[in-house]
Design an enzyme around this catalytic site. Structure first.
Site, mmCIF file in Angstrom:
data_model
loop_
_atom_site.group_PDB
_atom_site.id
_atom_site.type_symbol
_atom_site.label_atom_id
_atom_site.label_comp_id
_atom_site.label_asym_id
_atom_site.label_seq_id
_atom_site.Cartn_x
_atom_site.Cartn_y
_atom_site.Cartn_z
ATOM 1 N N TYR A 1 47.283 33.662 40.692
ATOM 2 C CA TYR A 1 46.815 34.493 41.809
ATOM 3 C C TYR A 1 47.817 34.498 42.960
ATOM 4 C CZ TYR A 1 42.179 35.081 39.679
ATOM 5 O OH TYR A 1 41.151 35.413 38.841
ATOM 6 N N SER B 1 34.880 40.753 39.937
ATOM 7 C CA SER B 1 34.764 42.070 40.596
ATOM 8 C C SER B 1 33.320 42.592 40.552
ATOM 9 C CB SER B 1 35.744 43.078 39.975
ATOM 10 O OG SER B 1 37.077 42.685 40.220
ATOM 11 N N PRO B 2 32.364 41.817 41.075
ATOM 12 C CA PRO B 2 30.956 42.234 41.013
ATOM 13 C C PRO B 2 30.654 43.451 41.877
ATOM 14 C CG PRO B 2 31.187 40.243 42.356
ATOM 15 C CD PRO B 2 32.524 40.485 41.708
ATOM 16 N N ALA C 1 32.812 45.834 41.936
ATOM 17 C CA ALA C 1 33.816 46.700 41.322
ATOM 18 C C ALA C 1 35.125 46.685 42.111
ATOM 19 C CB ALA C 1 33.278 48.123 41.156
ATOM 20 N N GLY C 2 35.459 45.496 42.638
ATOM 21 C CA GLY C 2 36.729 45.349 43.355
ATOM 22 C C GLY C 2 36.811 46.217 44.600
ATOM 23 N N GLY C 3 35.656 46.624 45.137
ATOM 24 C CA GLY C 3 35.636 47.457 46.344
ATOM 25 C C GLY C 3 35.498 48.942 46.023
HETATM 26 N N1 LIG Z 1 38.910 36.350 35.230
HETATM 27 C C1 LIG Z 1 39.565 37.443 35.543
HETATM 28 O O1 LIG Z 1 40.249 38.057 34.719
HETATM 29 C C2 LIG Z 1 39.451 37.965 36.945
HETATM 30 C C3 LIG Z 1 39.978 39.233 37.286
HETATM 31 C C4 LIG Z 1 39.833 39.671 38.607
HETATM 32 C C5 LIG Z 1 39.174 38.872 39.539
HETATM 33 N N2 LIG Z 1 38.697 37.639 39.181
HETATM 34 C C6 LIG Z 1 37.969 36.786 40.163
HETATM 35 O O2 LIG Z 1 36.936 37.531 40.728
HETATM 36 C C7 LIG Z 1 37.013 37.440 42.146
HETATM 37 C C8 LIG Z 1 36.408 38.645 42.783
HETATM 38 O O3 LIG Z 1 37.113 39.829 42.414
HETATM 39 P P1 LIG Z 1 37.191 41.014 43.451
HETATM 40 O O4 LIG Z 1 37.945 40.610 44.632
HETATM 41 O O5 LIG Z 1 37.664 42.215 42.714
HETATM 42 O O6 LIG Z 1 35.624 41.151 43.818
HETATM 43 P P2 LIG Z 1 34.728 42.180 44.593
HETATM 44 O O7 LIG Z 1 33.864 41.354 45.508
HETATM 45 O O8 LIG Z 1 34.085 43.092 43.611
HETATM 46 O O9 LIG Z 1 35.721 43.076 45.452
HETATM 47 C C9 LIG Z 1 36.313 42.636 46.634
HETATM 48 C C10 LIG Z 1 36.858 43.871 47.333
HETATM 49 O O10 LIG Z 1 35.731 44.643 47.804
HETATM 50 C C11 LIG Z 1 35.871 44.851 49.201
HETATM 51 N N3 LIG Z 1 34.543 44.739 49.813
HETATM 52 C C12 LIG Z 1 33.627 43.760 49.639
HETATM 53 N N4 LIG Z 1 32.519 43.993 50.387
HETATM 54 C C13 LIG Z 1 32.765 45.139 51.050
HETATM 55 C C14 LIG Z 1 31.999 45.914 51.971
HETATM 56 N N5 LIG Z 1 30.771 45.531 52.374
HETATM 57 N N6 LIG Z 1 32.544 47.071 52.430
HETATM 58 C C15 LIG Z 1 33.791 47.467 52.047
HETATM 59 N N7 LIG Z 1 34.564 46.774 51.168
HETATM 60 C C16 LIG Z 1 34.049 45.632 50.686
HETATM 61 C C17 LIG Z 1 36.757 43.733 49.692
HETATM 62 O O11 LIG Z 1 37.426 44.135 50.858
HETATM 63 P P3 LIG Z 1 37.625 43.086 52.074
HETATM 64 O O12 LIG Z 1 38.537 42.034 51.557
HETATM 65 O O13 LIG Z 1 38.210 43.958 53.145
HETATM 66 O O14 LIG Z 1 36.273 42.565 52.451
HETATM 67 C C18 LIG Z 1 37.723 43.541 48.533
HETATM 68 O O15 LIG Z 1 38.771 44.492 48.572
HETATM 69 C C19 LIG Z 1 38.511 37.215 42.410
HETATM 70 O O16 LIG Z 1 38.762 36.631 43.669
HETATM 71 C C20 LIG Z 1 38.866 36.282 41.289
HETATM 72 O O17 LIG Z 1 38.502 34.961 41.641
HETATM 73 C C21 LIG Z 1 38.818 37.185 37.917
#
Ligand SMILES: NC(=O)c1ccc[n+]([C@@H]2O[C@H](COP(=O)([O-])OP(=O)(O)OC[C@H]3O[C@@H](n4cnc5c(N)ncnc54)[C@H](OP(=O)(O)O)[C@@H]3O)[C@@H](O)[C@H]2O)c1
Length: 299
Positions: free
Chosen positions: A53, A210-211, A213-215
């Site tokens: 990461y 990405s619960p 959907a990564g935003g």
């Molecule tokens: N195992 C694997 O292959 C794998 C792959 C990918 C990820 N992961 C893990 O999963 C974790 C989560 O993934 P993710 O970051 O994609 O999760 P996510 O929570 O689905 O997406 C986070 C994104 O959504 C935005 N967001 C969240 N709440 C918001 C809101 N209320 N309004 C507007 N934007 C919002 C965030 O922006 P802000 O930062 O501006 O709040 C950020 O860009 C990672 O940190 C990692 O640990 C694992």
């Protein structure tokens, strides 16, 4: 807010915090420390990492904060991953983006993660992605030694199919306790391809990456996303709760005991989704989101 679904396996919080994006958060060490402490205050004690990461930097950013308050270590569970080789300026030894599950790489990766995280054990080590060249017997030997040396307490996988999971499990004495997979109202495949059924059958915890959907559920504007946004907004309005709370409650409602791994570095956003644990979506509302995302009624 403990994860109680599988009392003998995954012992983490109901919702986890991921550190994939933490190199983008622009936080000083003390801000990072405050962020971690605030997560703990919210009952979010499970922190998700991977060696790669942030171009191999995120574990170190976390470790730097942890070193400011080492007593925090006992209050949290650290999940990290190994197995992806990513060419990078900081890793001139890597020339091809590929996977490596040889024992040598697993051991070296764990040692690097421990040094970066500035701690002496990992709660759960995951194999990041399945590899066609994975030799399950060799991985099993590496896991045994890591456990015996006290470096890793539990093992799991990420992005594995049921067959890939079974192959590895067949060579292990201890159960794999996690499969971390992409899951959200925009990523429905594991609900239907047997992945979640298989995990539920074996009492293995699905961690959802990405619960939100990564935003994309906030930023995206494709037809399907707009449809899902509309239905989630309507439900949120009628329940007088936030949009993100409905999405996470939708995942928590599934009987397999999904643990969402959140990715925002804004503590107020994590605090909001933590409230999802107190929201029970009706079956009607759950299926409205399902049907809208699928784009057709159930048969
Ligand atoms: N195992 C694997 O292959 C794998 C792959 C990918 C990820 N992961 C893990 O999963 C974790 C989560 O993934 P993710 O970051 O994609 O999760 P996510 O929570 O689905 O997406 C986070 C994104 O959504 C935005 N967001 C969240 N709440 C918001 C809101 N209320 N309004 C507007 N934007 C919002 C965030 O922006 P802000 O930062 O501006 O709040 C950020 O860009 C990672 O940190 C990692 O640990 C694992």
């Amino acid at each position: 807010m403990r994860h109680q679904y599988h009392p003998l396996g995954f012992e983490g919080s109901r919702i986890a915090q991921g550190f994939w994006r933490c190199h983008e958060w622009d936080m000083s060490v003390s801000e990072r420390l405050d962020f971690i402490l605030s997560c703990l205050d919210l009952g979010v004690t499970t922190f998700d990492h991977a060696d790669i990461y942030g171009d191999y930097r995120c574990e170190g950013l976390f470790g730097e904060a942890l070193a400011k308050k080492p007593a925090m270590r006992d209050k949290m569970e650290i999940v990290t991953k190994c197995g992806i080789l990513l060419p990078s300026e900081s890793r001139p030894d890597i020339s091809v983006h590929r996977y490596d599950y040889r024992a040598k790489h697993i051991h070296e990766s764990v040692d690097r993660s421990l040094a970066n995280l500035q701690c002496d054990y990992i709660d759960t080590l995951l194999l990041h992605r399945p590899s066609p060249l994975m030799d399950a017997d060799e991985v099993a030997q590496a896991f045994d030694l890591l456990f015996t040396l006290g470096k890793v307490k539990h093992f799991g996988v990420s992005n594995f199919t049921p067959a890939q999971f079974d192959l590895l499990q067949s060579r292990l004495d201890a159960p794999l306790i996690v499969n971390q997979i992409e899951l959200s109202p925009l990523s429905l495949a594991p609900f239907e391809d047997g992945t979640l059924d298989h995990l539920q059958q074996h009492a293995v915890t699905p961690m959802a990456w990405s619960p939100l959907a990564g935003g994309e559920l906030f930023r995206g504007n494709g037809d399907r996303i707009v449809r899902v946004k509309e239905v989630v907004s309507d439900i949120a309005k009628s329940m007088k709760v936030n949009f993100d709370q409905v999405v996470i409650a939708w995942l928590l409602r599934h009987p397999s005991g999904i643990c969402p791994v959140m990715g925002s570095g804004k503590i107020e956003r994590l605090a909001s989704v933590c409230q999802a644990a107190n929201i029970v979506l009706s079956d009607d509302d759950w299926f409205k989101i399902w049907i809208t995302s699928q784009g057709h009624p159930v048969p």
